[in-house]
Design an enzyme around this catalytic site. Structure first.
Site, short mmCIF file in Angstrom:
data_model
loop_
_atom_site.label_atom_id
_atom_site.label_comp_id
_atom_site.label_asym_id
_atom_site.label_seq_id
_atom_site.Cartn_x
_atom_site.Cartn_y
_atom_site.Cartn_z
N GLY A 219 4.47 -0.92 -0.79
CA GLY A 219 3.37 -0.08 -0.28
C GLY A 219 3.50 0.20 1.21
O GLY A 219 4.38 -0.33 1.88
N ILE A 221 1.53 -0.53 3.77
CA ILE A 221 1.18 -1.55 4.76
C ILE A 221 2.36 -2.50 5.01
O ILE A 221 2.74 -2.72 6.17
CB ILE A 221 -0.07 -2.35 4.30
CG1 ILE A 221 -1.24 -1.40 4.06
CG2 ILE A 221 -0.40 -3.47 5.27
CD1 ILE A 221 -1.99 -0.90 5.26
N GLU A 240 11.18 -10.75 -2.72
CA GLU A 240 11.40 -10.27 -4.09
C GLU A 240 12.12 -8.93 -4.08
O GLU A 240 13.14 -8.74 -4.72
CB GLU A 240 10.03 -10.12 -4.76
CG GLU A 240 10.04 -9.34 -6.04
CD GLU A 240 8.62 -9.14 -6.54
OE1 GLU A 240 7.84 -10.11 -6.48
OE2 GLU A 240 8.30 -8.04 -7.00
N1 COA Z 1 -10.91 2.09 -5.29
C1 COA Z 1 -10.48 3.29 -5.73
N2 COA Z 1 -9.25 3.79 -5.48
C2 COA Z 1 -8.43 3.03 -4.73
C3 COA Z 1 -8.80 1.79 -4.22
C4 COA Z 1 -10.11 1.32 -4.52
N3 COA Z 1 -10.54 0.12 -4.08
N4 COA Z 1 -7.78 1.27 -3.51
C5 COA Z 1 -6.79 2.17 -3.56
N5 COA Z 1 -7.17 3.22 -4.29
C6 COA Z 1 -6.39 4.41 -4.62
C7 COA Z 1 -5.79 5.04 -3.37
O1 COA Z 1 -6.67 5.98 -2.80
C8 COA Z 1 -4.53 5.69 -3.94
O2 COA Z 1 -4.92 6.87 -4.61
P1 COA Z 1 -3.95 8.16 -4.61
O3 COA Z 1 -2.71 7.70 -5.35
O4 COA Z 1 -4.76 9.16 -5.35
O5 COA Z 1 -3.69 8.45 -3.17
C9 COA Z 1 -4.08 4.69 -5.00
O6 COA Z 1 -5.25 3.97 -5.39
C10 COA Z 1 -3.02 3.70 -4.50
O7 COA Z 1 -3.54 2.98 -3.39
P2 COA Z 1 -2.66 2.55 -2.14
O8 COA Z 1 -3.52 1.72 -1.28
O9 COA Z 1 -2.02 3.76 -1.52
O10 COA Z 1 -1.53 1.70 -2.86
P3 COA Z 1 -0.11 1.20 -2.33
O11 COA Z 1 0.93 2.16 -2.69
O12 COA Z 1 -0.19 0.76 -0.92
O13 COA Z 1 0.09 -0.08 -3.28
C11 COA Z 1 -0.66 -1.99 -4.53
C12 COA Z 1 -0.88 -1.10 -3.29
C13 COA Z 1 -1.67 -3.11 -4.44
C14 COA Z 1 -0.90 -1.20 -5.80
C15 COA Z 1 0.80 -2.53 -4.48
O14 COA Z 1 0.98 -3.29 -3.32
C16 COA Z 1 1.11 -3.40 -5.69
O15 COA Z 1 1.60 -2.89 -6.68
N6 COA Z 1 0.85 -4.75 -5.61
C17 COA Z 1 1.01 -5.66 -6.74
C18 COA Z 1 2.38 -6.26 -6.80
C19 COA Z 1 2.75 -7.03 -5.57
O16 COA Z 1 1.96 -7.27 -4.67
N7 COA Z 1 4.00 -7.41 -5.50
C20 COA Z 1 4.48 -8.16 -4.35
C21 COA Z 1 5.92 -8.27 -4.25
S1 COA Z 1 6.80 -6.70 -4.19
#
Ligand code: COA
Length: 434
Positions: A219, A221, A240
């Site tokens: 992602g 961040i 990972e």
């Molecule tokens: N409510 C509604 N929508 C939300 C939301 C919330 N609380 N939080 C995020 N969203 C929406 C965003 O607006 C975005 O929408 P869009 O695609 O229409 O723009 C979408 O959800 C994705 O959010 P974003 O914050 O951009 O996600 P990201 O790409 O930064 O990924 C995770 C965040 C959590 C999904 C990602 O880190 C993940 O898959 N984590 C689980 C696995 C993991 O942590 N592995 C670690 C080792 S690699």
């Protein structure tokens, strides 16, 4: 043994390999760029023609446009049973034509060895070397376990796959059929690092000392944190997923792996995904080890490096510190992946810290990601008992070892100002803040 002759005997076409697949087969594939889109496309064509059905495919992080993950008319003929509902399988799961197997990533090899027998394992590899070996290139992950449990192995030999010298290999004598392809590997579009991510990256970088060992998740961040770490020295990598921002940290000299307790002078990962720059970096490079996930993601291994720092993202967090990184309510967004493995591993490491970081709001400031209670249906990824630091652009909350009341106060203080009164009201009403 004449390996070239053996290679020629096994060389065939995608259509011919697809034609060997029988009704009801279980197909195993690993993550991302190790998947075999050409054979699967030929298989989808057979399924559409009604020539095969009941085939199930286990995979993770599907980044190729695989037909059975996009076309629900293939459901029942080829059905996805994903280890992670990100990438293409997210659409299939939310569309009701794909299934998911919940897991901690480190446990997948164990589940494979205990629960599954594969009719075939399919994998994309780099060209054969003079000793008859193919490199599994960008992935180690659970491939060794699937190869142990598979009756057959089919290869797509892609001359654009890198050769990982410290990675998983497969020998021509183990192979049942192979095809040759030549296409670019899938690319993860670079994350947009906006002002909010930059602020969060800076807040986390301030808390990371020179000599620390880092894991960066998936992602925008984690990428922003990577960018903020360029001024550090003697960092190490045990992660990972190996990403573009890590190649940048190595190339600018911030990472040299010199202070690690295990795998000194080497970056350790279980798979790589990003741009061509990563794939070029891996090629013939003994400085990166791609090792099986039951080793790389084991908290007992992760914590052997001192000052282990894990940085992952989330979708929402409640006032107790329960972290949801997998769903928006009941809508699947992702999987647990290695988040919990690294939260635990970092917290057990001497001097270690685990950061879960996210922008305070979603959807143009209309939704707070810090919630009084999680949205109904939200999946708890990291439990309140494991969580350590939570970071937004408004600051850093340290929850580990803190009471519910202290957690709520700290989390409200780093929520977006528009939501703080409402969160305080809810917290007081529920008696969380005392
Ligand atoms: N409510 C509604 N929508 C939300 C939301 C919330 N609380 N939080 C995020 N969203 C929406 C965003 O607006 C975005 O929408 P869009 O695609 O229409 O723009 C979408 O959800 C994705 O959010 P974003 O914050 O951009 O996600 P990201 O790409 O930064 O990924 C995770 C965040 C959590 C999904 C990602 O880190 C993940 O898959 N984590 C689980 C696995 C993991 O942590 N592995 C670690 C080792 S690699």
């Amino acid at each position: 043994m004449d390996y070239t002759a053996l290679y020629r005997q096994k060389l065939t076409t995608a259509a011919e390999l697809a034609a060997r697949v029988e009704n009801g087969w279980l197909i195993g594939m690993d993550a991302g760029a190790s998947q075999t889109p050409t054979i699967l496309s030929a298989l989808a064509e057979r399924a559409r023609a009604g020539a095969v059905s009941g085939v199930r495919v286990q995979s993770l992080l599907d980044v190729y446009p695989l037909e059975f993950l996009a076309d629900n008319s293939l459901f029942g003929r080829i059905t996805s049973k994903a280890w992670f509902s990100g990438g293409g399988s997210r659409r299939a799961v939310n569309g009701g034509f794909g299934d998911v197997i919940p897991n901690y990533y480190r446990d997948i090899p164990g589940h494979i060895r205990r629960c599954y027998d594969y009719d075939v394992f399919m994998v994309s590899v780099s060209p054969m070397d003079s000793h008859g070996y193919f490199s599994l290139a960008t992935v180690s992950s659970y491939s060794p376990a699937m190869m142990e449990k598979a009756k057959r192995i089919f290869l797509e030999v892609n001359d654009q796959q890198p050769r990982a010298v410290c990675g998983t290999q497969v020998h021509i004598s183990q192979i049942d059929g192979l095809i040759e392809v030549s296409h670019e590997l899938p690319v993860l579009p670079p994350a947009k690092i906006d002002a909010v991510s930059e602020t969060i990256g800076g807040l986390i970088a301030e808390r990371i000392d020179d000599g620390a060992c880092i894991q960066l998740g998936i992602g925008a961040i984690p990428d922003a944190v990577g960018a903020a770490l360029k001024s550090k020295h003697d960092l190490g990598i045990h992660t990972e997923m190996f990403t573009d921002s890590m190649v940048e940290l190595i190339e600018c000299g911030a990472v040299n792996n010199s202070k690690k307790q295990i795998h000194r002078l080497q970056s350790v990962t279980t798979f790589a995904f990003g741009s061509k720059r990563i794939y070029d970096y891996i090629d013939d490079n003994p400085g990166i080890a791609l090792m099986p996930v039951d080793y790389v993601n084991d908290p007992a291994v992760i914590c052997r490096n001192d000052n282990m720092i894990s940085i992952n993202a989330a979708l929402e967090v409640d006032l107790w510190g329960q972290v949801c990184a997998e769903s928006v309510g009941t809508k699947h967004m992702s999987g647990t992946g290695g988040q919990v493995d690294y939260v635990r591993g970092a917290c057990q490491s001497r001097g270690g810290k685990s950061f879960i970081a996210f922008a305070s709001t979603a959807k143009d400031d209309t939704i707070s990601k810090i919630k009084s209670i999680l949205t109904p249906g939200a999946v708890v990824t990291t439990s309140k008992n494991d969580v350590d630091y939570i970071v937004t652009e408004y600051g850093v909350a340290h929850l580990r070892g803190e009471s519910l009341s202290s957690r709520a106060r700290q989390l409200i203080a780093i929520a977006h100002p528009n939501f703080r009164d409402e969160l305080s009201f809810e917290a007081k009403k529920r008696g969380i803040i005392i």
